[in-house]
Design an enzyme around this catalytic site. Structure first.
Site, PDB file in Angstrom:
ATOM      1  N   CYS A 123      10.965   8.764  -4.205  1.00 36.39           N
ATOM      2  CA  CYS A 123      10.300   8.557  -5.499  1.00 36.39           C
ATOM      3  C   CYS A 123       9.949   9.890  -6.161  1.00 36.39           C
ATOM      4  O   CYS A 123       9.905   9.988  -7.375  1.00 36.39           O
ATOM      5  CB  CYS A 123       9.011   7.765  -5.316  1.00 36.39           C
TER       6      CYS A 123
ATOM      7  N   ARG B 181      11.497  -4.543 -11.511  1.00 38.34           N
ATOM      8  CA  ARG B 181      11.318  -3.572 -12.586  1.00 38.34           C
ATOM      9  C   ARG B 181      12.524  -3.534 -13.532  1.00 38.34           C
ATOM     10  O   ARG B 181      12.425  -3.922 -14.683  1.00 38.34           O
ATOM     11  CB  ARG B 181      11.084  -2.181 -11.981  1.00 38.34           C
TER      12      ARG B 181
ATOM     13  N   ARG C 213       3.003   3.328 -17.664  1.00 36.68           N
ATOM     14  CA  ARG C 213       3.922   4.454 -17.403  1.00 36.68           C
ATOM     15  C   ARG C 213       4.785   4.816 -18.616  1.00 36.68           C
ATOM     16  O   ARG C 213       5.569   5.764 -18.544  1.00 36.68           O
ATOM     17  CB  ARG C 213       4.822   4.134 -16.176  1.00 36.68           C
TER      18      ARG C 213
ATOM     19  N   HIS D 283      11.320  -1.356  -6.023  1.00 35.14           N
ATOM     20  CA  HIS D 283      12.402  -0.523  -6.560  1.00 35.14           C
ATOM     21  C   HIS D 283      13.503  -0.472  -5.501  1.00 35.14           C
ATOM     22  O   HIS D 283      13.199  -0.446  -4.298  1.00 35.14           O
ATOM     23  CB  HIS D 283      11.940   0.936  -6.778  1.00 35.14           C
TER      24      HIS D 283
HETATM   25  N1  ARG Z   1       3.087   3.664  -8.711  1.00 30.28           N
HETATM   26  C1  ARG Z   1       4.460   3.804  -9.100  1.00 30.28           C
HETATM   27  C2  ARG Z   1       4.966   2.514  -9.727  1.00 30.28           C
HETATM   28  O1  ARG Z   1       4.578   1.472  -9.293  1.00 30.28           O
HETATM   29  C3  ARG Z   1       5.282   4.215  -7.918  1.00 30.28           C
HETATM   30  C4  ARG Z   1       6.701   4.504  -8.264  1.00 30.28           C
HETATM   31  C5  ARG Z   1       7.559   4.800  -7.070  1.00 30.28           C
HETATM   32  N2  ARG Z   1       8.810   5.274  -7.426  1.00 30.28           N
HETATM   33  C6  ARG Z   1       9.979   4.928  -6.874  1.00 30.28           C
HETATM   34  N3  ARG Z   1      11.057   5.557  -7.236  1.00 30.28           N
HETATM   35  N4  ARG Z   1      10.065   3.944  -6.028  1.00 30.28           N
HETATM   36  O2  ARG Z   1       5.733   2.524 -10.657  1.00 30.28           O
END
Ligand code: ARG
Length: 285
Positions: free
Chosen positions: A278, A155, A109, A184
């Site tokens: 999200c 994260r 990302r 998250h």
């Molecule tokens: N596939 C993304 C990740 O794992 C999903 C992000 C979801 N975003 C959020 N704000 N929870 O990073």
């Protein structure tokens, strides 16, 4: 497990008429290149087929729903090869017009940062901060009237909380996530109004649970079933709470508090571990 009717604060007694919509400004990114081509959370199963058209239809109905409530929507152009860019909440944290850019945990990302950096630079945002520590934007930072709630555990680096506190001049309440499905903060907690929240207790460490109980004794608590459909990944404008229609228990609990729950179907995006919140970066102040 708990009694949702034990709330005693004045918030609990508010009626629908007392709930007021505060106009919001959201940044969204259409899921043009949405896909699941890697797996960085337990929801992302590589061999499940993805229907991009369906994802787009679901995203458009979320977008239209915000418009209908009078909110301003800004768009950022999607970039090919960045399938998670639809989850704009992760691009930055914006408080009082100050921007803390994201620094992603996984290389898949990292390419998104340049797009967000450019987007903010081309607009009225004069105060843009390049982060020292890993943080995934409003995925892990939620703004309440008094505080900034900061998630960590999967994260966002906990050192980022200090960085955000210094940058925004607001106390950051650090909360530790412990269940990899709710990686998250915005998958486990949503801000409903100035100082009202809903959350899923089991997603937090015992210490963070105790902290939440103390700070928000009247919070709406999500059940396992609510959390499993990403029901807590919701967006509130103070009156309407947009959330997955499958979160039936939360929908009735919110109605009981005088909110107007608005159920949407965002199931295709859930295949990447994302939901309503999200897809929505709130541009605060
Ligand atoms: N596939 C993304 C990740 O794992 C999903 C992000 C979801 N975003 C959020 N704000 N929870 O990073």
């Amino acid at each position: 497990m708990y009694d949702e009717f034990t709330g005693t604060g004045s918030a609990y007694l508010r009626t629908a008429a007392a709930r007021v919509t505060r106009p919001r400004r959201y940044l969204m990114c259409p899921p043009t290149f949405f896909d699941v081509t890697y797996s960085i959370n337990p929801w992302m199963e590589l061999n499940k087929p993805i229907d991009v058209d369906l994802a787009m239809t679901q995203w458009e109905s979320l977008h239209d729903c915000y418009r209908e409530f009078g909110h301003e929507i800004e768009l950022i152009d999607p970039v090919e090869g960045l399938p998670d860019m639809v989850f704009s909440a992760n691009g930055a944290t914006v408080v009082d017009g100050v921007v803390l850019l994201a620094k992603f945990r996984y290389h898949e990302r990292m390419g998104e940062v340049a797009a967000y950096r450019e987007w903010f630079a081309a607009r009225e945002y004069k105060q843009r901060h390049e982060p020292q520590f890993i943080n995934e934007g409003e995925g892990d930072y939620l703004v309440t009237q008094r505080w900034l709630l900061g998630g960590t555990g999967f994260r966002t680096d906990r050192h980022s909380h200090r960085e955000a506190q210094a940058l925004f001049g607001r106390t950051v309440i650090s909360l530790t996530l412990v269940d990899p499905r709710f990686y998250h903060l915005d998958t486990a907690l949503a801000v409903l109004d100035d100082d009202e929240i809903m959350y899923y207790p089991a997603a937090f460490s015992p210490g963070s649970r105790a902290m939440l109980r103390e700070l928000y004794p009247d919070a709406v608590l999500a059940t396992d079933a609510d959390a499993e459909v990403f029901g807590v990944n919701a967006v509130s404008d103070g009156r309407h709470v947009v959330l997955p229609q499958a979160a039936t228990h939360l929908i009735s609990a919110l109605r009981g508090r005088g909110f107007e729950p608005v159920g949407v179907d965002i199931s295709e995006l859930l295949k990447a571990g994302g939901g309503v919140k999200c897809c929505t970066l709130e541009l605060h102040g």
